[in-house]
Design an enzyme around this catalytic site. Structure first.
Site, PDB file in Angstrom:
ATOM      1  CB  CYS A   1      -1.422  -5.086   4.222  1.00  0.00           C
ATOM      2  SG  CYS A   1      -0.580  -5.511   5.840  1.00  0.00           S
TER       3      CYS A   1
ATOM      4  CG  HIS B   1      -5.017  -2.778   6.305  1.00  0.00           C
ATOM      5  ND1 HIS B   1      -5.051  -4.089   5.992  1.00  0.00           N
ATOM      6  CD2 HIS B   1      -3.691  -2.765   7.192  1.00  0.00           C
ATOM      7  CE1 HIS B   1      -4.295  -4.893   6.409  1.00  0.00           C
ATOM      8  NE2 HIS B   1      -3.263  -4.195   7.047  1.00  0.00           N
TER       9      HIS B   1
ATOM     10  CD  GLU C   1      -8.250  -3.647   4.289  1.00  0.00           C
ATOM     11  OE1 GLU C   1      -7.531  -4.463   4.966  1.00  0.00           O
ATOM     12  OE2 GLU C   1      -7.785  -2.769   3.300  1.00  0.00           O
TER      13      GLU C   1
END
Length: 213
Positions: free
Chosen positions: A81, A195, A197
């Site tokens: 990011c 992202h 994650e």
């Protein structure tokens, strides 16, 4: 077990990233220690929010130089990011702000509209990852095993990275007719605007590939 040192300069989804690394089979260690960064096998640079607070805080905490020194070692380096955006020469978010200069290029706003119509900014949600024009595929990269146009990732951003060399673009995402730079790669450095994650199986695969580097 592969260890990932996550650069902790007080900004970023540190808990979410740590949990994702562990789910991918690695060990996550948060660090704000320059010596520990220097010894690390691989590091991850996170970041959320606006560019200027991120780059200023990274410098104020004394971690910008250790990050630059680590990048020069050739060991695996992952940015996520705003952690991706910081790698570029500068950003035009709320003025011009100098970055780390690891990848030649800059960061500019996603255009809110074009001849095709109006697009909402920020870009929030899931978008399929695409292979940029001129690239043969993702074999041997952190996207190895992903399916272009099928594997999707989660995005939350208003600004877009613009590498000087288009060959640095590892992946793109179409956002209402605008080609978002979803990932970049330069030598030992890979970074994602999306992202991993928060990107389900596709994101987990990215992190698993990083752990194998």
């Amino acid at each position: 077990m592969s260890v990932v040192h996550i650069v902790d300069y007080g900004i970023g989804n540190l808990y979410s990233v740590s949990r994702a690394i562990e789910k991918a089979g690695g060990e996550a260690r948060l660090t704000s220690d320059a010596a520990e960064i220097a010894r690390a096998d691989r590091i991850l640079l996170p970041g959320v929010g606006a560019y200027e607070p991120c780059i200023s805080t990274l410098r104020e905490t004394g971690l910008a130089d250790p990050v630059l020194e680590f990048a020069a070692t050739g060991r695996p380096f992952l940015g996520i990011c705003v952690g991706m955006q910081l790698l570029f020469d500068y950003s035009l978010e709320f003025g011009r702000h100098e970055g780390l200069g690891l990848i030649p290029g800059h960061v500019a706003a996603i255009p809110p509209s074009d001849e095709a119509g109006t697009r909402k900014v920020p870009h929030i949600g899931w978008s399929p990852l695409l292979v940029p024009e001129g690239r043969n595929g993702w074999e041997g990269t952190l996207l190895d095993g992903a399916e272009p146009g099928v594997s999707s990732a989660y995005f939350v951003h208003s600004f877009n990275c613009v590498p000087d060399d288009p060959a640095r673009r590892l992946a793109e995402a179409d956002y209402a007719g605008f080609a978002v730079c979803a990932a970049v790669e330069k030598d030992n450095i890979t970074a994602f605007q999306c992202h991993p994650e928060k990107s389900g199986p596709a994101g987990l695969r990215i992190l698993e590939n990083f752990l194998r580097k």
